[in-house]
Enzyme design. Structure first.
Site, PDB file in Angstrom:
ATOM      1  NE  ARG A 113      -3.704   2.201   2.555  1.00  0.00           N
ATOM      2  CZ  ARG A 113      -3.692   2.871   3.719  1.00  0.00           C
ATOM      3  NH1 ARG A 113      -3.023   2.398   4.756  1.00  0.00           N
ATOM      4  NH2 ARG A 113      -4.338   4.012   3.827  1.00  0.00           N
ATOM      5  CG  HIS A 117      -1.433   5.243  -0.585  1.00  0.00           C
ATOM      6  ND1 HIS A 117      -2.241   5.807   0.379  1.00  0.00           N
ATOM      7  CD2 HIS A 117      -2.190   4.288  -1.166  1.00  0.00           C
ATOM      8  CE1 HIS A 117      -3.429   5.205   0.384  1.00  0.00           C
ATOM      9  NE2 HIS A 117      -3.415   4.268  -0.538  1.00  0.00           N
ATOM     10  CG  HIS A 240      -8.025  -3.718  -2.432  1.00  0.00           C
ATOM     11  ND1 HIS A 240      -9.003  -2.821  -2.811  1.00  0.00           N
ATOM     12  CD2 HIS A 240      -7.025  -2.960  -1.918  1.00  0.00           C
ATOM     13  CE1 HIS A 240      -8.603  -1.591  -2.552  1.00  0.00           C
ATOM     14  NE2 HIS A 240      -7.408  -1.639  -2.016  1.00  0.00           N
ATOM     15  CD1 TRP A 256     -11.531  -5.848  -0.631  1.00  0.00           C
ATOM     16  CD2 TRP A 256      -9.700  -5.669   0.637  1.00  0.00           C
ATOM     17  NE1 TRP A 256     -11.229  -4.500  -0.492  1.00  0.00           N
ATOM     18  CE2 TRP A 256     -10.106  -4.375   0.284  1.00  0.00           C
ATOM     19  CE3 TRP A 256      -8.561  -5.801   1.451  1.00  0.00           C
ATOM     20  CZ2 TRP A 256      -9.441  -3.216   0.683  1.00  0.00           C
ATOM     21  CZ3 TRP A 256      -7.894  -4.648   1.864  1.00  0.00           C
ATOM     22  CH2 TRP A 256      -8.339  -3.381   1.475  1.00  0.00           C
TER      23      TRP A 256
HETATM   24 FE1  FMI Z   1      -6.082  -0.076  -1.464  1.00  0.00          FE
HETATM   25  N1  FMI Z   1      -7.022   0.437   0.244  1.00  0.00           N
HETATM   26  N2  FMI Z   1      -7.216   1.301  -2.515  1.00  0.00           N
HETATM   27  N3  FMI Z   1      -5.028  -0.471  -3.144  1.00  0.00           N
HETATM   28  N4  FMI Z   1      -4.844  -1.263  -0.388  1.00  0.00           N
HETATM   29  C1  FMI Z   1      -6.773  -0.049   1.490  1.00  0.00           C
HETATM   30  C2  FMI Z   1      -5.812  -0.990   1.830  1.00  0.00           C
HETATM   31  C3  FMI Z   1      -4.981  -1.601   0.941  1.00  0.00           C
HETATM   32  C4  FMI Z   1      -8.181   2.079  -1.981  1.00  0.00           C
HETATM   33  C5  FMI Z   1      -8.587   2.098  -0.707  1.00  0.00           C
HETATM   34  C6  FMI Z   1      -8.058   1.339   0.333  1.00  0.00           C
HETATM   35  C7  FMI Z   1      -5.262   0.052  -4.390  1.00  0.00           C
HETATM   36  C8  FMI Z   1      -6.205   0.972  -4.705  1.00  0.00           C
HETATM   37  C9  FMI Z   1      -7.097   1.564  -3.835  1.00  0.00           C
HETATM   38  C10 FMI Z   1      -3.892  -2.107  -0.924  1.00  0.00           C
HETATM   39  C11 FMI Z   1      -3.465  -2.125  -2.246  1.00  0.00           C
HETATM   40  C12 FMI Z   1      -3.999  -1.360  -3.254  1.00  0.00           C
HETATM   41  C13 FMI Z   1      -7.667   0.547   2.414  1.00  0.00           C
HETATM   42  C14 FMI Z   1      -7.711   0.276   3.902  1.00  0.00           C
HETATM   43  C15 FMI Z   1      -8.471   1.400   1.689  1.00  0.00           C
HETATM   44  C16 FMI Z   1      -9.602   2.277   2.240  1.00  0.00           C
HETATM   45  C17 FMI Z   1      -6.601   1.027   4.634  1.00  0.00           C
HETATM   46  C18 FMI Z   1      -6.682   0.747   6.113  1.00  0.00           C
HETATM   47  O1  FMI Z   1      -5.664   0.329   6.704  1.00  0.00           O
HETATM   48  O2  FMI Z   1      -7.773   0.961   6.667  1.00  0.00           O
HETATM   49  C19 FMI Z   1      -8.781   3.006  -3.044  1.00  0.00           C
HETATM   50  C20 FMI Z   1     -10.285   2.794  -3.242  1.00  0.00           C
HETATM   51  C21 FMI Z   1      -8.561   4.436  -2.676  1.00  0.00           C
HETATM   52  C22 FMI Z   1      -7.183   4.784  -2.324  1.00  0.00           C
HETATM   53  C23 FMI Z   1      -8.022   2.584  -4.225  1.00  0.00           C
HETATM   54  O3  FMI Z   1      -8.172   3.049  -5.394  1.00  0.00           O
HETATM   55  C24 FMI Z   1      -4.333  -0.509  -5.310  1.00  0.00           C
HETATM   56  C25 FMI Z   1      -4.267  -0.136  -6.809  1.00  0.00           C
HETATM   57  C26 FMI Z   1      -3.561  -1.393  -4.624  1.00  0.00           C
HETATM   58  C27 FMI Z   1      -2.451  -2.318  -5.161  1.00  0.00           C
HETATM   59  C28 FMI Z   1      -1.356  -1.598  -5.788  1.00  0.00           C
HETATM   60  C29 FMI Z   1      -3.430  -3.000   0.109  1.00  0.00           C
HETATM   61  C30 FMI Z   1      -2.405  -4.120  -0.068  1.00  0.00           C
HETATM   62  C31 FMI Z   1      -4.118  -2.683   1.268  1.00  0.00           C
HETATM   63  C32 FMI Z   1      -4.010  -3.377   2.626  1.00  0.00           C
HETATM   64  C33 FMI Z   1      -3.148  -2.597   3.572  1.00  0.00           C
HETATM   65  C34 FMI Z   1      -3.089  -3.216   4.947  1.00  0.00           C
HETATM   66  O4  FMI Z   1      -2.586  -2.527   5.857  1.00  0.00           O
HETATM   67  O5  FMI Z   1      -3.496  -4.361   5.157  1.00  0.00           O
END
Ligand code: FMI
Length: 358
Positions: A113, A117, A240, A256
Site C-alpha cells: 500500500r 500511495h 486488495h 477482502w
Molecule cells: Fe487499497 N485500500 N485502494 N489499493 N490497499 C486499502 C488498503 C490496501 C483504496 C482504498 C483502500 C489500491 C487501490 C485503492 C492495498 C493495495 C492497493 C484501504 C484500507 C483502503 C480504504 C486502509 C486501512 O488500513 O484501513 C482506493 C479505493 C482508494 C485509495 C483505491 O483506489 C491498489 C491499486 C492497490 C495495489 C497496488 C493493500 C495491499 C491494502 C491493505 C493494507 C493493509 O494494511 O493491510
C-alpha cells in the site's frame, strides 16, 4: 505551483528557453510538445515511465513556472544488481522475521500500500507527484489522511535505509512493494532504480489519492489521470487480495478475503461469488459485507457493476496467470510513472528468498 517548485536536471538546460516559452501556455498539451523537443535534441521521450532517452545530468536546478518537469533516473554505477538484491533480501528477511504484525498478516500488505500511495499521486498533465522524489518522507505527504496507517510501513523500512544509506527513498518505497508482492507468492515485477530524493517543496498537495466511496466512472476517471486503461485498473485493484481495512486508518473494517498474506486472484472470485450487502459500519461509512466476514469498498464493487470492467473481473477470476501477467505490467508502470530512463538504465528482476534457499 510556484517557480521554485520546478526542477529539471542540468543536462536539460540546452532546451530551457524553448521549453519555458512553450510551458507558459500552461495547457495539458505542453508536455507532449516539450517531450518532442527532448527527443530531437537530447534523445528523451515523454515522461510516462516508458521513455528511453539519454542523459548524463546529475544536478538539479529550478525551472521557470509552467513548463513540465523531467524526472530522469540517475543510477550510481557503483551499485549493481547484487547490491539491490541485498536490499531486497534485507526487506524480505525482515518481513519473514516480523510476522506477528497486524494479527499475523505481517507487513507485506502495508508495504504494498505504501508503494502504491507514493506512486499514486502522479498527475500526467504536469508530471508532478509520483514515486520519483520520495516525498512521502515529508510530513506534508505522510500526514495526508489517505495515508493513515502507512507510518507502520515507513517505520519498518527505516532500518533498511540505515543499512543501505545509498538507496533513495523513492527507490526504497517502491522496492518494498515489489518485495512484498514477490515474497507473498505473487508475480515477478521488473524494477528499475534511479529515483532521486527531491526537496520538500516538490511534495504534492494532499487529496491526490482516490476516495473509496465512489463508483465506476469515478474510478475510471481517476486512474486515467495516471494513464491506466480498464484492464490495468482491474488488475491493480486485485492487490486488495492482501491485507485488510482498519477502522482506525480509513474508517472501513475487514479483509477482502481469506488469504490476507498470499497474493492470489481471490479478490475477483469473492467479488463474483460472495453474497454482498451494503451496510453502515461502526464509523458510519458504507461498505459491502459478506456472511463470511469479508468486505468490499464501493470502488471494489464498481468493478462488477460496470459493463466494461465486469468481463475483465471474470477473466481474472478464472485465470490467475492472466491476472498475474497484467498485474506485472500495470504495477511496474505505476511505480515508474513520470520517470524517464536512459537506454542503458538497468532493469532488475529479483530472486525471492526461496529461490536463493535463504
Ligand atoms: Fe487499497 N485500500 N485502494 N489499493 N490497499 C486499502 C488498503 C490496501 C483504496 C482504498 C483502500 C489500491 C487501490 C485503492 C492495498 C493495495 C492497493 C484501504 C484500507 C483502503 C480504504 C486502509 C486501512 O488500513 O484501513 C482506493 C479505493 C482508494 C485509495 C483505491 O483506489 C491498489 C491499486 C492497490 C495495489 C497496488 C493493500 C495491499 C491494502 C491493505 C493494507 C493493509 O494494511 O493491510
Amino acid at each position: 505551483m510556484s517557480t521554485a517548485n520546478r526542477f529539471v536536471p542540468l543536462a536539460s538546460r540546452a532546451v530551457f528557453s524553448r521549453r519555458v516559452m512553450l510551458g507558459l501556455v500552461g495547457s495539458a498539451g505542453v508536455l507532449g510538445v516539450a517531450a518532442d523537443l527532448h527527443q530531437r535534441r537530447d534523445g528523451y521521450r515523454g515522461g510516462n515511465g516508458n521513455g528511453n532517452g539519454r542523459s548524463t545530468g546529475k544536478l538539479w536546478t529550478p525551472l521557470v513556472a509552467g513548463a513540465p518537469i523531467a524526472h530522469l533516473a540517475q543510477v550510481d554505477k557503483k551499485y549493481g544488481e547484487s547490491d539491490y538484491q541485498a536490499v531486497y533480501n534485507a526487506i524480505a528477511e525482515k518481513l519473514r522475521d516480523e510476522d506477528e504484525y497486524d494479527n499475523y498478516i505481517g507487513y507485506g500488505p502495508v508495504l504494498l500500500r505504501l508503494s502504491w500511495h507514493c506512486s499514486g499521486t502522479w498527475d500526467k498533465k504536469d508530471n508532478t507527484g509520483g514515486s520519483f522524489g520520495g516525498t512521502y518522507r515529508f510530513q506534508k505527504e505522510s500526514n495526508d489522511p489517505s495515508n493513515n496507517g502507512l507510518e507502520n510501513a515507513a517505520h519498518f523500512l527505516e532500518p533498511i535505509k540505515k543499512q543501505f544509506p545509498w538507496i533513495s527513498y523513492g527507490d526504497l518505497y517502491t522496492l518494498g512493494g515489489v518485495t512484498a508482492v514477490q515474497e507473498l507468492q505473487g508475480p515477478k515485477i521488473a524494477w528499475r532504480p534511479g529515483r532521486v530524493d527531491m526537496p520538500e517543496d516538490t511534495t504534492p498537495d494532499n487529496g491526490r489519492l482516490p476516495d473509496a466511496d465512489n463508483g465506476a466512472s469515478y474510478v475510471r476517471n481517476f486512474f486515467d489521470r495516471m494513464n491506466f486503461n480498464d484492464r490495468e485498473v482491474v488488475a491493480l485493484m486485485g492487490g486488495h487480495a492482501l491485507g485488510k481495512t482498519h477502522l482506525a486508518n480509513s474508517g472501513y473494517e475487514g479483509p477482502w478475503g481469506a488469504a490476507t498474506n498470499t497474493f492470489t486472484n481471490e479478490f475477483y472470485n469473492n467479488l463474483l461469488n460472495e453474497h454482498w450487502t451494503l451496510e453502515k459500519n461502526e464509523a458510519n461509512n458504507e461498505q459491502y459485507n459478506s456472511p463470511k466476514g469479508y468486505m468490499m469498498l464501493k470502488t471494489d464493487m464498481a468493478l462488477v457493476q460496470d459493463d466494461k470492467y465486469l468481463p475483465i473481473v471474470k477473466e481474472f477470476a478464472k485465470d490467475q496467470n492472466a491476472f498475474f501477467k497484467e498485474y506485472t505490467n500495470a504495477f511496474q508502470k505505476l511505480l515508474q510513472n513520470g520517470i524517464t530512463y536512459s537506454k542503458d538504465s538497468p532493469v532488475f528482476v529479483f530472486k525471492t528468498l526461496d529461490e536463493q534457499d535463504l
